[in-house]
Design an enzyme around this catalytic site. Structure first.
Site, PDB file in Angstrom:
ATOM      1  N   ARG A 100      24.854  21.096 -74.245  1.00 22.90           N
ATOM      2  CA  ARG A 100      25.552  20.028 -74.954  1.00 22.90           C
ATOM      3  C   ARG A 100      26.943  19.904 -74.367  1.00 22.90           C
ATOM      4  O   ARG A 100      27.703  20.864 -74.348  1.00 22.90           O
ATOM      5  CB  ARG A 100      25.646  20.295 -76.461  1.00 22.90           C
ATOM      6  CG  ARG A 100      25.962  19.013 -77.272  1.00 22.90           C
ATOM      7  CD  ARG A 100      26.234  19.281 -78.741  1.00 22.90           C
ATOM      8  NE  ARG A 100      27.440  20.046 -78.901  1.00 22.90           N
ATOM      9  CZ  ARG A 100      27.530  21.169 -79.603  1.00 22.90           C
ATOM     10  NH1 ARG A 100      26.501  21.653 -80.245  1.00 22.90           N
ATOM     11  NH2 ARG A 100      28.683  21.820 -79.687  1.00 22.90           N
ATOM     12  N   SER A 129      23.722  24.453 -80.607  1.00 26.95           N
ATOM     13  CA  SER A 129      23.221  24.280 -81.974  1.00 26.95           C
ATOM     14  C   SER A 129      23.492  22.885 -82.513  1.00 26.95           C
ATOM     15  O   SER A 129      24.000  22.022 -81.815  1.00 26.95           O
ATOM     16  CB  SER A 129      23.857  25.329 -82.884  1.00 26.95           C
ATOM     17  OG  SER A 129      25.196  24.998 -83.114  1.00 26.95           O
ATOM     18  N   ARG A 138      30.902  15.027 -84.670  1.00 20.47           N
ATOM     19  CA  ARG A 138      31.544  15.858 -85.694  1.00 20.47           C
ATOM     20  C   ARG A 138      32.919  15.296 -86.000  1.00 20.47           C
ATOM     21  O   ARG A 138      33.676  14.971 -85.089  1.00 20.47           O
ATOM     22  CB  ARG A 138      31.683  17.300 -85.198  1.00 20.47           C
ATOM     23  CG  ARG A 138      30.365  18.024 -85.129  1.00 20.47           C
ATOM     24  CD  ARG A 138      30.511  19.384 -84.472  1.00 20.47           C
ATOM     25  NE  ARG A 138      30.863  19.273 -83.064  1.00 20.47           N
ATOM     26  CZ  ARG A 138      31.050  20.316 -82.265  1.00 20.47           C
ATOM     27  NH1 ARG A 138      30.949  21.532 -82.736  1.00 20.47           N
ATOM     28  NH2 ARG A 138      31.353  20.147 -80.999  1.00 20.47           N
ATOM     29  N   LYS A 175      42.587  29.157 -74.598  1.00 20.42           N
ATOM     30  CA  LYS A 175      41.189  29.498 -74.890  1.00 20.42           C
ATOM     31  C   LYS A 175      40.755  30.825 -74.264  1.00 20.42           C
ATOM     32  O   LYS A 175      40.856  30.997 -73.049  1.00 20.42           O
ATOM     33  CB  LYS A 175      40.253  28.395 -74.354  1.00 20.42           C
ATOM     34  CG  LYS A 175      40.471  27.043 -74.987  1.00 20.42           C
ATOM     35  CD  LYS A 175      39.350  26.090 -74.594  1.00 20.42           C
ATOM     36  CE  LYS A 175      39.518  24.757 -75.285  1.00 20.42           C
ATOM     37  NZ  LYS A 175      38.355  23.896 -75.066  1.00 20.42           N
ATOM     38  N   GLU A 179      32.555  31.777 -77.575  1.00 25.95           N
ATOM     39  CA  GLU A 179      31.803  30.623 -78.052  1.00 25.95           C
ATOM     40  C   GLU A 179      31.687  30.683 -79.572  1.00 25.95           C
ATOM     41  O   GLU A 179      31.883  31.736 -80.168  1.00 25.95           O
ATOM     42  CB  GLU A 179      30.379  30.656 -77.474  1.00 25.95           C
ATOM     43  CG  GLU A 179      30.291  30.394 -75.996  1.00 25.95           C
ATOM     44  CD  GLU A 179      30.794  29.018 -75.623  1.00 25.95           C
ATOM     45  OE1 GLU A 179      30.549  28.078 -76.401  1.00 25.95           O
ATOM     46  OE2 GLU A 179      31.428  28.888 -74.586  1.00 25.95           O
ATOM     47  N   GLY A 180      31.344  29.562 -80.153  1.00 24.29           N
ATOM     48  CA  GLY A 180      30.994  29.570 -81.568  1.00 24.29           C
ATOM     49  C   GLY A 180      32.095  29.073 -82.482  1.00 24.29           C
ATOM     50  O   GLY A 180      31.929  29.023 -83.694  1.00 24.29           O
ATOM     51  N   ASN A 237      28.402  23.413 -73.315  1.00 21.26           N
ATOM     52  CA  ASN A 237      27.711  24.562 -73.901  1.00 21.26           C
ATOM     53  C   ASN A 237      26.373  24.797 -73.217  1.00 21.26           C
ATOM     54  O   ASN A 237      25.578  23.867 -73.069  1.00 21.26           O
ATOM     55  CB  ASN A 237      27.470  24.322 -75.389  1.00 21.26           C
ATOM     56  CG  ASN A 237      28.766  24.276 -76.161  1.00 21.26           C
ATOM     57  OD1 ASN A 237      29.436  25.291 -76.328  1.00 21.26           O
ATOM     58  ND2 ASN A 237      29.151  23.085 -76.605  1.00 21.26           N
ATOM     59  N   LYS A 249      34.486  29.218 -70.316  1.00 19.64           N
ATOM     60  CA  LYS A 249      35.675  28.365 -70.184  1.00 19.64           C
ATOM     61  C   LYS A 249      36.317  28.553 -68.807  1.00 19.64           C
ATOM     62  O   LYS A 249      36.867  27.626 -68.230  1.00 19.64           O
ATOM     63  CB  LYS A 249      36.697  28.704 -71.279  1.00 19.64           C
ATOM     64  CG  LYS A 249      36.126  28.810 -72.700  1.00 19.64           C
ATOM     65  CD  LYS A 249      35.838  27.467 -73.303  1.00 19.64           C
ATOM     66  CE  LYS A 249      35.429  27.508 -74.776  1.00 19.64           C
ATOM     67  NZ  LYS A 249      34.075  27.934 -75.092  1.00 19.64           N
ATOM     68  N   GLU A 285      34.238  20.815 -73.670  1.00 22.03           N
ATOM     69  CA  GLU A 285      33.560  21.969 -73.069  1.00 22.03           C
ATOM     70  C   GLU A 285      32.096  21.622 -72.849  1.00 22.03           C
ATOM     71  O   GLU A 285      31.584  20.625 -73.364  1.00 22.03           O
ATOM     72  CB  GLU A 285      33.662  23.205 -73.972  1.00 22.03           C
ATOM     73  CG  GLU A 285      32.959  23.011 -75.311  1.00 22.03           C
ATOM     74  CD  GLU A 285      32.438  24.305 -75.933  1.00 22.03           C
ATOM     75  OE1 GLU A 285      32.421  25.347 -75.261  1.00 22.03           O
ATOM     76  OE2 GLU A 285      32.011  24.237 -77.092  1.00 22.03           O
TER      77      GLU A 285
HETATM   78  P1  ADP Z   1      33.771  26.732 -78.715  1.00 19.21           P
HETATM   79  O1  ADP Z   1      32.948  27.151 -77.542  1.00 19.21           O
HETATM   80  O2  ADP Z   1      34.201  27.884 -79.561  1.00 19.21           O
HETATM   81  O3  ADP Z   1      33.142  25.634 -79.502  1.00 19.21           O
HETATM   82  P2  ADP Z   1      35.698  24.708 -77.883  1.00 19.21           P
HETATM   83  O4  ADP Z   1      36.307  24.642 -76.544  1.00 19.21           O
HETATM   84  O5  ADP Z   1      34.675  23.679 -78.177  1.00 19.21           O
HETATM   85  O6  ADP Z   1      35.134  26.191 -78.089  1.00 19.21           O
HETATM   86  O7  ADP Z   1      36.843  24.620 -78.954  1.00 19.21           O
HETATM   87  C1  ADP Z   1      36.591  24.650 -80.345  1.00 19.21           C
HETATM   88  C2  ADP Z   1      37.217  23.448 -81.036  1.00 19.21           C
HETATM   89  O8  ADP Z   1      38.605  23.375 -80.753  1.00 19.21           O
HETATM   90  C3  ADP Z   1      36.652  22.114 -80.587  1.00 19.21           C
HETATM   91  O9  ADP Z   1      35.483  21.791 -81.324  1.00 19.21           O
HETATM   92  C4  ADP Z   1      37.807  21.167 -80.843  1.00 19.21           C
HETATM   93  O10 ADP Z   1      37.836  20.760 -82.186  1.00 19.21           O
HETATM   94  C5  ADP Z   1      39.015  22.036 -80.581  1.00 19.21           C
HETATM   95  N1  ADP Z   1      39.469  21.836 -79.191  1.00 19.21           N
HETATM   96  C6  ADP Z   1      39.050  22.526 -78.109  1.00 19.21           C
HETATM   97  N2  ADP Z   1      39.648  22.087 -76.985  1.00 19.21           N
HETATM   98  C7  ADP Z   1      40.464  21.090 -77.354  1.00 19.21           C
HETATM   99  C8  ADP Z   1      41.372  20.234 -76.657  1.00 19.21           C
HETATM  100  N3  ADP Z   1      41.550  20.343 -75.340  1.00 19.21           N
HETATM  101  N4  ADP Z   1      42.066  19.315 -77.367  1.00 19.21           N
HETATM  102  C9  ADP Z   1      41.909  19.211 -78.710  1.00 19.21           C
HETATM  103  N5  ADP Z   1      41.076  19.989 -79.428  1.00 19.21           N
HETATM  104  C10 ADP Z   1      40.356  20.934 -78.766  1.00 19.21           C
HETATM  105 MG    MG Z   2      31.132  26.280 -76.929  1.00 12.68          MG
HETATM  106 MG    MG Z   3      32.781  23.734 -78.888  1.00 10.58          MG
END
Ligand code: ADP
Ligand code: MG
Ligand code: MG
Length: 476
Positions: A116, A139, A452, A365, A369-370, A134, A311, A132
């Site tokens: 995803r 999920s 979301r 970051k 994950e998660g 996945n 990441k 990102e």
């Molecule tokens: P994970 O693998 O834990 O889902 P993400 O990179 O998706 O990690 O980050 C988790 C959440 O943080 C995202 O769903 C988003 O809401 C927020 N987020 C992550 N990166 C950004 C960004 N560059 N700008 C704004 N919000 C972010």
């Molecule tokens: Mg992720």
């Molecule tokens: Mg995410």
């Protein structure tokens, strides 16, 4: 009107499985059917510009292919993650399994990716930027389908009041397509008595999301399933530690590489766990993961696919001339690059200084994950100041990312039966499926979407983590 809609929506969720386990109920994550709560949802679908939808769909097969290409370059994965490995134990364990497979010269012929790619629209530049990609335990495919059905139904009942047509709410094919990809992978294994092993957490309040796909798989083929978790769940009716099942008497690796569980060969291992350190409370779970990796079963994901989703790899791919190593077509490369936000390694001291000065413009970051793992604002500044002061190697555990600011709009958001109006922003994901057997690409597709929505004032997203609400879209 709103109250009426909320009640209708809550009844619909209860009757159609748009549910999660209730954290207030002690057994809700351990057994199905007890302690259910509706999943958090946005009361109404949201408008989404067609240009971004088209763009994300077009990118899906390109990212699928990119994941596959990068996964084949073991040296690239090892080198890119080498410094992170020194300071992050979880990445180190994953890389250790990976390097062992490289030493064994292990090649995966059948490769299955259920991915995803998540995006946010950047309000300042009006562009779709990737948050990102996945590659493990992707999920919400089940609940995403549910919420679009929920919205279609509400709209059907109130077309005139809402000024929307049922048909305009985008339907979602995530479950059907992901289930089909798993079933096709099972078929490629070509053994009628083989099972699909679904690896889950012992306690999982998101289990209903997972049931959508296993039930759908059973409808495609009369497959047999073995369920197990990386710790205390059961396989069939035996109350056994799954990790132990796999490495002890109930599970074994034949000399020809066949993974047997309860005497049945395993065609596909579908991980809905294993992405987080807490899934490996002891060495047993690590040995199970390694045993699975050594086997001839198709892993969804393989250790290489898992690592491609980190990441750090995302940040490396955004560097100049790196995509060119993996993709041939110049136009494709341009399309992929266009959705990359600013991504930096913490070796770049200029960027670290900018982030200390203006932490609100960045996200820090770790390799996790998660949801719920990123660092923002003052915490981001303090973390960077601390790490920099000690010239810490630990800097390599993180990446910095440009913070994306999506346009906000008012939304009705429903959680635990209560509806609140809030100024909200959204994150848009496109599911993908990729299946190949040697040179034959069997599936490379986009597979539905996940929308979301969360309060604009929040940093993190994620439905499981309790920040975000499921949503669906209509195109404008
Ligand atoms: P994970 O693998 O834990 O889902 P993400 O990179 O998706 O990690 O980050 C988790 C959440 O943080 C995202 O769903 C988003 O809401 C927020 N987020 C992550 N990166 C950004 C960004 N560059 N700008 C704004 N919000 C972010
Ligand atoms: Mg992720
Ligand atoms: Mg995410």
């Amino acid at each position: 009107m709103v109250d009426e809609l909320v009640e209708e929506a809550l009844v619909w969720c209860s009757q159609h499985g748009l549910v999660v386990g209730d954290k207030n109920h002690p057994r809700s994550g351990k057994a199905p059917g007890v302690g259910l709560l509706h999943a958090p949802f946005s009361l109404l679908p949201m408008s989404f510009p067609r240009v971004y939808w088209d763009q994300a769909l077009e990118l899906a097969p390109l990212f699928n292919e990119l994941v596959d290409r990068v996964s084949l370059d073991g040296e690239f994965l090892q080198q890119t993650l080498a410094r992170t490995k020194q300071v992050d134990f979880f990445t180190r364990r994953l890389l250790d399994i990976h390097s062992e497979m490289m030493k064994l010269n292990k090649h995966e012929n059948i490769r299955l990716g259920l991915t995803r790619s998540d995006y946010m629209v950047d309000g300042a530049t009006n562009s779709l930027l990737q948050v990102e990609l996945n590659t493990i335990s992707t999920s919400s495919n089940g609940l995403a389908c549910g919420v679009s059905e929920l919205h279609r139904n509400l709209v059907r009942m109130h077309e005139r009041d809402l000024g929307l047509e049922k048909a305009s709410v985008m339907g979602n094919t995530a479950i059907a397509q992901h289930a089909e990809a798993l079933a096709r992978a099972w078929e490629e294994y070509n053994n009628q008595s083989a099972v699909v092993l679904v690896v889950v957490q012992a306690e999982e309040r998101y289990m209903y999301d997972q049931y959508w796909i296993t039930v759908a798989m059973k409808e495609i083929y009369p497959l047999s399933f073995a369920y197990g978790s990386l710790d205390k769940q059961k396989i069939h009716k035996k109350k056994l530690n799954k990790a132990r099942v796999i490495i002890n008497s109930e599970g074994e690796l034949r000399p020809d590489g066949t993974l047997l569980v309860n005497g049945r060969p395993v065609a596909v291992v579908y991980f809905r766990a294993g992405y987080s350190p807490s899934d490996y409370p002891s060495e047993t779970e690590w040995r199970a993961r390694q045993l699975i990796e050594r086997s001839s079963a198709t892993k969804c994901p393989s250790i290489s696919y898992h690592l491609v989703g980190t990441k750090k790899i995302q940040q490396e791919l955004a560097k100049e001339n790196v995509l060119e190593r993996f993709l041939d077509n110049k136009t494709d490369i341009e399309k992929v690059r266009k959705c990359f936000a600013g991504l930096w390694s913490l070796e770049d001291d200029n960027v670290v200084m900018s982030a200390i000065e203006s932490p609100e413009l960045f996200v820090l970051k770790p390799q996790r994950e998660g949801g719920g793992n990123n660092i923002y604002g003052d915490d981001l500044r303090n973390t960077l100041v601390r790490l920099r002061r000690y010239d810490s190697e630990e800097l390599a555990a993180y990446i910095l990312m440009q913070r994306i600011f999506p346009p906000a709009s008012p939304c009705y958001l429903v959680r635990e039966g209560v509806c609140a109006r809030d100024n909200a922003v959204s994150e848009f994901g496109i599911f993908g499926a990729y299946l190949r057997n040697k040179d034959r690409v069997i599936i490379n597709n986009q597979c539905g979407y996940l929308m979301r929505t969360k309060a604009a004032s929040l940093n993190e997203g994620g439905v499981v983590t309790g920040y975000a609400f499921l949503n669906s879209i209509f195109l404008t």
